[in-house]
Design a protein around this motif. Sequence first.
Motif, PDB file in Angstrom:
ATOM      1  N   ARG A 126       0.851  -1.218   0.000  1.00 27.95           N
ATOM      2  CA  ARG A 126       0.000   0.000   0.000  1.00 27.95           C
ATOM      3  C   ARG A 126       0.874   1.251   0.000  1.00 27.95           C
ATOM      4  N   ARG A 127       1.970   1.191   0.725  1.00 25.95           N
ATOM      5  CA  ARG A 127       2.875   2.339   0.774  1.00 25.95           C
ATOM      6  C   ARG A 127       3.425   2.619  -0.632  1.00 25.95           C
ATOM      7  N   ARG A 128       3.771   1.530  -1.347  1.00 28.25           N
ATOM      8  CA  ARG A 128       4.316   1.692  -2.698  1.00 28.25           C
ATOM      9  C   ARG A 128       3.249   2.225  -3.650  1.00 28.25           C
ATOM     10  N   MET A 129       1.988   1.835  -3.422  1.00 27.26           N
ATOM     11  CA  MET A 129       0.866   2.369  -4.223  1.00 27.26           C
ATOM     12  C   MET A 129       0.884   3.892  -4.161  1.00 27.26           C
ATOM     13  N   LYS A 130       1.064   4.380  -2.949  1.00 27.70           N
ATOM     14  CA  LYS A 130       1.014   5.829  -2.729  1.00 27.70           C
ATOM     15  C   LYS A 130       2.255   6.500  -3.327  1.00 27.70           C
ATOM     16  N   GLU A 131       3.419   5.908  -3.105  1.00 27.40           N
ATOM     17  CA  GLU A 131       4.664   6.552  -3.528  1.00 27.40           C
ATOM     18  C   GLU A 131       4.833   6.545  -5.042  1.00 27.40           C
ATOM     19  N   GLU A 132       4.337   5.476  -5.682  1.00 27.58           N
ATOM     20  CA  GLU A 132       4.571   5.341  -7.119  1.00 27.58           C
ATOM     21  C   GLU A 132       3.429   5.910  -7.952  1.00 27.58           C
TER      22      GLU A 132
ATOM     23  N   THR B 162       0.953   8.776  -9.690  1.00 28.54           N
ATOM     24  CA  THR B 162       1.130  10.116 -10.248  1.00 28.54           C
ATOM     25  C   THR B 162      -0.235  10.798 -10.316  1.00 28.54           C
ATOM     26  N   GLU B 163      -0.195  12.108 -10.593  1.00 31.58           N
ATOM     27  CA  GLU B 163      -1.422  12.899 -10.648  1.00 31.58           C
ATOM     28  C   GLU B 163      -2.407  12.382 -11.695  1.00 31.58           C
ATOM     29  N   LYS B 164      -1.841  11.894 -12.819  1.00 33.79           N
ATOM     30  CA  LYS B 164      -2.690  11.564 -13.975  1.00 33.79           C
ATOM     31  C   LYS B 164      -3.326  10.184 -13.877  1.00 33.79           C
ATOM     32  N   MET B 165      -2.971   9.423 -12.834  1.00 33.02           N
ATOM     33  CA  MET B 165      -3.462   8.044 -12.775  1.00 33.02           C
ATOM     34  C   MET B 165      -4.933   7.997 -12.421  1.00 33.02           C
ATOM     35  N   GLY B 166      -5.678   7.222 -13.207  1.00 32.09           N
ATOM     36  CA  GLY B 166      -7.074   6.989 -12.890  1.00 32.09           C
ATOM     37  C   GLY B 166      -7.197   5.779 -11.982  1.00 32.09           C
ATOM     38  N   MET B 167      -8.449   5.466 -11.644  1.00 33.04           N
ATOM     39  CA  MET B 167      -8.678   4.346 -10.722  1.00 33.04           C
ATOM     40  C   MET B 167      -8.142   3.048 -11.307  1.00 33.04           C
ATOM     41  N   GLY B 168      -8.382   2.825 -12.590  1.00 32.82           N
ATOM     42  CA  GLY B 168      -7.924   1.592 -13.236  1.00 32.82           C
ATOM     43  C   GLY B 168      -6.417   1.459 -13.167  1.00 32.82           C
ATOM     44  N   ASP B 169      -5.703   2.552 -13.424  1.00 28.76           N
ATOM     45  CA  ASP B 169      -4.237   2.525 -13.406  1.00 28.76           C
ATOM     46  C   ASP B 169      -3.720   2.222 -12.000  1.00 28.76           C
ATOM     47  N   VAL B 170      -4.362   2.835 -11.004  1.00 33.61           N
ATOM     48  CA  VAL B 170      -3.917   2.635  -9.609  1.00 33.61           C
ATOM     49  C   VAL B 170      -4.090   1.170  -9.211  1.00 33.61           C
ATOM     50  N   LEU B 171      -5.263   0.614  -9.548  1.00 34.93           N
ATOM     51  CA  LEU B 171      -5.520  -0.779  -9.149  1.00 34.93           C
ATOM     52  C   LEU B 171      -4.645  -1.750  -9.935  1.00 34.93           C
ATOM     53  N   LYS B 172      -4.394  -1.415 -11.203  1.00 38.11           N
ATOM     54  CA  LYS B 172      -3.501  -2.288 -11.999  1.00 38.11           C
ATOM     55  C   LYS B 172      -2.095  -2.274 -11.413  1.00 38.11           C
ATOM     56  N   ALA B 173      -1.647  -1.098 -10.971  1.00 40.39           N
ATOM     57  CA  ALA B 173      -0.315  -1.001 -10.359  1.00 40.39           C
ATOM     58  C   ALA B 173      -0.268  -1.850  -9.092  1.00 40.39           C
ATOM     59  N   ARG B 174      -1.350  -1.822  -8.345  1.00 39.19           N
ATOM     60  CA  ARG B 174      -1.385  -2.638  -7.114  1.00 39.19           C
ATOM     61  C   ARG B 174      -1.365  -4.122  -7.447  1.00 39.19           C
ATOM     62  N   LEU B 175      -2.088  -4.517  -8.464  1.00 43.87           N
ATOM     63  CA  LEU B 175      -2.068  -5.927  -8.873  1.00 43.87           C
ATOM     64  C   LEU B 175      -0.688  -6.322  -9.369  1.00 43.87           C
ATOM     65  N   LYS B 176      -0.021  -5.398 -10.028  1.00 50.29           N
ATOM     66  CA  LYS B 176       1.317  -5.698 -10.552  1.00 50.29           C
ATOM     67  C   LYS B 176       2.300  -5.959  -9.407  1.00 50.29           C
ATOM     68  N   SER B 177       2.103  -5.266  -8.292  1.00 49.79           N
ATOM     69  CA  SER B 177       3.024  -5.460  -7.173  1.00 49.79           C
ATOM     70  C   SER B 177       2.871  -6.848  -6.549  1.00 49.79           C
TER      71      SER B 177
END
Lengths: 216, 295
Positions: A69-75, A77-92
């Motif tokens: 979760r910490r990495r979700m926040k740190e990595e 960006t302003e332009k990320m939508g909900m889909g991008d944020v959740l995909k990044a979390r799944l990638k981790s």
Amino acid sequence: MTTTSAKLLKLALPLVKNHGFTQEVLSLSALSLPTPLANPLPDASVTALFGPGDDACRTLVHAWLDDARRRMKEESTEKMGMGDVLKARLKSNEPVLEHLPEAFALLASSPLLPLLLLPVDPAPIIKHTAQVSNQACWIAHGDVQESSWYTRRATISAIYLAAELHQLTSPKTAPAFLDLLLENAEHAGKALDETAFFCELCLEELERDCKEFWGV
Amino acid sequence: MQATRSIRLPRKLSVCRLIHNHHILRSSDPAGRTTSFGFRTVPEESKESLVKGVFDSVASKYDLMNDASSLGVHRLWKDSFVDTLKPGRKGPLRCIDVAGGTGDIALRILDHARENYADRETTVDIVDINAQMLKEGFMRFKKTMYHNTPQVSFHEANAQELTASQFKNDSYDLYTIAFGIRNCTSIPAVLSEAYRVLKPGATFACLEFSKVNNPLLSTLYDQYSFTVIPLLGTILAGDRNSYQYLVESIRKFPSQPDFAQMIRDAGFSTGGDFDGGAWTELWGGIASIHTGVKI
């Protein structure tokens, strides 16, 4: 938790992908200290610092989830939508994907189970998805008003849970599955909003009719 | 068992020499320091001899009294204590059991390692300030397979001042002390010595009576302790005063969080300040297992 335990947990996280969520990882973490020990920590020391048996492993799982979760926040960006944020979390999840079923099983096998009279304890899993959802909603911002703050988080939580479970069995199709769920949620949300608006109009009409009938 | 290092050797640390060598007496502090001996306050330098007197008196009936006063529960506590530590699971350990005169913990450590992990290389050095208690332990071990093997040895020494030449720095994998630390004059000194002799990464484990937080249980426990146990001491051992001291000394011991902090002050790392973290309560807090790691 003492400073040393927290330090060891942090050092243990990179070892999870090779060794899983096990006491061995906590034991090996001592070799990564700034002044490393000559040997891994013995069982008694791991127990003393993190608790016995599965308790130590659960501590490690929680630490890994907190770090994700910490990495979700740190990595983010302003332009990320909900889909991008959740995909990044799944990638981790990808480096430790093979160990995640066991991790979730550990979380669900709470020591309180005999008291709950349940075969599994869903609370830790629900808490995990709720925390991811909360973090994602905070990152992706979006316009939220009053009660929709809760419904949005509940929706995202359910979507993320489904996507993560899908990822455990079919990692390659997980991002597409997530997109599908988000799209359906958006359509469902719009349909619900329109239904609510229609009901409101009907109620106003009914109220006007009643007033006319009673001569008010 | 290393019989040549046991009771037949001259005592290197007699109680009198310990008293004369104590740094408190060497100071010229006119006020004199005091400590508790049960509910009494006594000069620090006399506590060791008083405690020695108690254990000289109780040594021969120690096991009988433990069984009678705790209704055998002390065995369960000691079993839990050793089960928590899992000696021998990842290879042989070099253990030191302090205030372990009668060998209860040492025997459990060796049996656990042997029965669960086929480990016959784990060793335990039993240390006690009281020769009578060591003698009882020696006799107990004579009835076991560990007698005359390198796995167990007996040493008369003071937990607060372990001889550096005999108990070297960074030399032990596990330090245990069960129902003994509350009898020591200076708990910080014992913890400091424990830290010194343990290897980096090794574990300190202490089983001791502790504070019962549940008011109902506490009341029942106090009633039982102050009426039944001294009475049993009179009947079974012919010594009420010694058992009165033992019961009083339990009440003077620091609470679980305070003792956990003392362990951290000595340099050990512990779990969090809650039951299941830095300590694990047994039977509602009547006894607790405190652990720390030298790291």
